[in-house]
Design a protein around this motif. Structure first.
Motif, PDB file in Angstrom:
ATOM      1  N   THR A 173       0.929  -1.097  -0.029  1.00 40.78           N
ATOM      2  CA  THR A 173       0.008  -0.024  -0.108  1.00 40.78           C
ATOM      3  C   THR A 173       0.766   1.253   0.089  1.00 40.78           C
ATOM      4  O   THR A 173       0.325   2.276  -0.140  1.00 40.78           O
ATOM      5  N   ALA A 192      -5.269   6.215  -1.221  1.00 38.52           N
ATOM      6  CA  ALA A 192      -4.016   6.495  -1.950  1.00 38.52           C
ATOM      7  C   ALA A 192      -2.844   6.129  -1.018  1.00 38.52           C
ATOM      8  O   ALA A 192      -1.529   5.972  -1.520  1.00 38.52           O
ATOM      9  N   ARG A 216      -0.412   8.430  -5.399  1.00 40.96           N
ATOM     10  CA  ARG A 216      -1.027   7.853  -6.359  1.00 40.96           C
ATOM     11  C   ARG A 216      -0.929   6.289  -6.287  1.00 40.96           C
ATOM     12  O   ARG A 216       0.292   5.835  -6.547  1.00 40.96           O
ATOM     13  N   GLU A 217      -1.784   5.423  -5.756  1.00 40.91           N
ATOM     14  CA  GLU A 217      -1.694   4.242  -5.409  1.00 40.91           C
ATOM     15  C   GLU A 217      -0.521   3.452  -4.673  1.00 40.91           C
ATOM     16  O   GLU A 217       0.160   2.947  -4.962  1.00 40.91           O
ATOM     17  N   THR A 228      -2.376  12.824 -10.932  1.00 38.87           N
ATOM     18  CA  THR A 228      -2.952  11.387 -10.732  1.00 38.87           C
ATOM     19  C   THR A 228      -3.418  10.996 -12.096  1.00 38.87           C
ATOM     20  O   THR A 228      -3.719   9.567 -12.060  1.00 38.87           O
TER      21      THR A 228
END
Length: 621
Positions: free
Chosen positions: A25, A47, A215-216, A304
């Protein structure tokens, strides 16, 4: 507002990685905050913003990477690293029965402030957040917005040099958000470094001088706003009429205008603005033609969307080669962590409404047992006097005390299991443990403080139980020889007081280790179960389940904790021996005398080690 260069950045994160299971994560996040920065940490929900902040504060342990706070390694020296940090992570958690002022004063004293200074600091932060009028109200009656303000107030205790705020605008009304923005501007102007996470661009725009976009789980853009805006093409705003003719002329020039209400926006690329303006004047009346700086929304959307972006570097963000010695924290924030943690846990333990009533239960049970024994003794004397029986014992405070402890000590053990099992589990459920761990104490300090506070509570209950029992028994029966009285008035000594007194003292002392072991088992259950109801059930199971091995253990059953605590089924403990000795039983025998100390100590040390290992690795939400 502009970043100030410093040899020791307030926050440095390098290559941070974390994941749940196989899913990663947080993927190699790095960022550096300089003194006076107001850093906007942006990204969509999920995010990884909150996870990064938890990792920085030690609530989670990273799989890789490093975190330095105010020059200290946050993983190796968490106490020093958090000495000058204030934080609000997601939902603010407080003791709902306590007032707002008391909650903050408790946290300020945990951080190391003396009592009067802590009370003054709590009042200061409450006034700062507009909660002065509600300072004396229990937090349980607060609205969501008021609790959010209280959480921000808790983060500002002690005037921290670094402030980490995770979605601080949650639950606030427009007026509250405006007040928060003004407060953060003032803090940044005064030199406080702020990391502000949000997915609402309106909270960040016009407030932060630097931003980072996740972002991610990966940092896609990071830098100061001026440099980021320089990395985007400047759009021009076009106004005039006929608007359709102006738009068509721009398209004829190979540009791509976009209609925004009664205006057009267009990126000119490498075309000269003057040349484009002359072309527009030729087809219509031009009312406005001006550059529009890239907005924060444009920066965020481009980041993004995953478009490649070369952000120009700034010279004033380079760290100097030489790093001076770090200033040493003062005693109020850096020293005596165990004592501070113990004091905090003691205040919160005895501050709960349920603690004193729970400790009074074994006292009441013991008193009831003494009164019941006195009634039985009186009834036996009446029956002897009436000739219904030949003889009966005259009663003794020693026997009454033994019976009372046989009834009260198991109750006190259950109270120990309850209090200990609710420490970690209940605080996790109500988001209270996070507030404690964000202060300048280690997890080991917190656990030891909790255990010591529970032992003090148990000690108070035990002393009240034994003292109350002895006083009531002495008043009703007296500590004298136990005698048998016949119908003819003859008396025979069954148990001499001089023989029973040392047994009483020794038995009372041997009640303490099993009770401490019960507290340690409750702590372990609290850390393992992480839910209040489950923790209580697990604690009871850990104490009672080994009973199924009693027959198999035979002569080694003295290693069971229940062998050293009175139970409703059997009493092989020191209290059982006291009861037999006090009534003059010829077969009085303490079967587990050899393990009376070592077995409860083993039951205390092993669960405490489990609790310590579990808390050390615990992921605090």
């Amino acid at each position: 507002m502009r970043a100030v260069t410093s040899a020791v950045p307030p926050l440095e994160i390098q290559g941070l990685r974390f994941g749940y299971g196989r899913a990663e994560t947080v993927r190699g996040v790095s960022l550096t905050l300089l003194p006076g920065d107001c850093y906007g940490f942006l990204g969509h929900n999920g995010a990884g913003k909150t996870t990064v902040m938890r990792l920085a504060l030690g609530l989670l342990r990273p799989h890789a990477g490093s975190v330095r706070i105010l020059g200290h390694d946050a993983l190796r020296s968490p106490r020093l690293a958090r000495a000058g940090v204030g934080a609000l992570i997601e939902r603010p958690g407080f003791h709902l029965h306590a007032t707002a002022h008391r909650n903050l004063a408790w946290l300020a004293r945990l951080q190391g402030q003396p009592r009067r200074l802590a009370a003054a600091d709590a009042s200061r932060t409450l006034e700062l957040l507009g909660l002065g009028a509600a300072a004396g109200r229990p937090v349980g009656g607060f609205s969501m917005g008021m609790r959010q303000r209280l959480g921000i107030a808790a983060a500002l205790l002690g005037r921290p040099r670094l402030l980490l705020l995770d979605e601080p605008g949650n639950g606030l009304d427009p007026e509250g958000i405006a007040d928060l923005r003004r407060l953060l501007r003032r803090l940044a102007d005064d030199g406080t470094t702020i990391l502000l996470s949000s997915h609402q661009l309106l909270e960040i725009d016009g407030l932060c001088n630097r931003i980072g976009v996740l972002r991610e789980g990966a940092m896609v853009v990071e830098g100061d706003l001026e440099s980021l805006r320089a990395g985007l093409s400047t759009r021009h705003v076009v106004a005039g009429h006929p608007l359709r003719a102006l738009e068509q002329r721009l398209r004829d020039l190979g540009l791509a205008p976009a209609a925004v209400g009664n205006r057009l926006t267009v990126e000119l690329g490498d075309r000269a603005p003057g040349a484009v303006a002359r072309e527009l004047v030729a087809v219509g009346e031009l009312e406005a033609f001006a550059p529009e700086p890239p907005t924060l929304e444009a920066i965020y959307l481009r980041a993004t969307n995953g478009e490649p972006w070369q952000v120009p570097a700034r010279a004033d963000t380079k760290a100097p080669a030489a790093e001076p010695a770090l200033p040493q924290p003062t005693w109020t924030t850096a020293q005596r962590p165990l004592l501070r943690a113990f004091g905090h846990e003691l205040r919160t333990t005895f501050g709960r409404r349920s603690t004193w009533p729970l400790l009074c239960v074994p006292v009441a049970v013991a008193a009831w047992s003494v009164l019941a024994y006195d009634r039985r003794t009186t009834e036996s004397a009446r029956r002897v006097a009436s000739g219904q029986v030949f003889s009966a014992d005259a009663g003794s405070a020693f026997v009454a005390t033994a019976h009372a402890l046989q009834a009260a000590v198991p109750v006190l053990a259950v109270v120990a299991l309850w209090l200990a099992s609710q420490t970690i589990a209940a605080e996790l459920s109500h988001d209270i443990l996070r507030n404690t761990l964000l202060r300048s104490v280690r997890r080991a300090d917190v656990l030891l403080g909790k255990f010591a506070a529970i032992l003090v509570a148990l000690g108070a209950g035990f002393v009240a139980t034994v003292g109350g029992t002895a006083a009531l028994a002495a008043a009703l029966l007296g500590f004298h020889d136990l005698e048998e009285v016949s119908r003819h008035g003859d008396r025979q000594v069954l148990a001499a007081a001089t023989d029973v007194v040392p047994v009483l003292l020794r038995s009372v002392m041997h009640c303490v280790p099993p009770l401490a072991a019960a507290a340690a088992i409750g702590l372990a259950a609290s850390a393992l179960a992480r839910r209040p109801a489950r923790a209580v059930l697990l604690a009871l199971l850990l104490v009672l389940a080994p009973e199924i091995l009693r027959d198999a253990l035979h002569d080694h059953a003295g290693w069971l904790l229940t062998s050293h605590l009175p139970t409703g089924l059997r009493d092989d403990s020191a209290i059982g021996y006291l009861e037999a000795a006090a009534r003059g039983a010829a077969d009085a025998f303490w079967r587990w005398r050899g393990t009376a100390l070592v077995a409860p100590l083993a039951w205390m040390v092993l669960p405490f080690g489990v609790a310590a290992a579990t808390l050390r690795r615990l992921r605090v939400p």
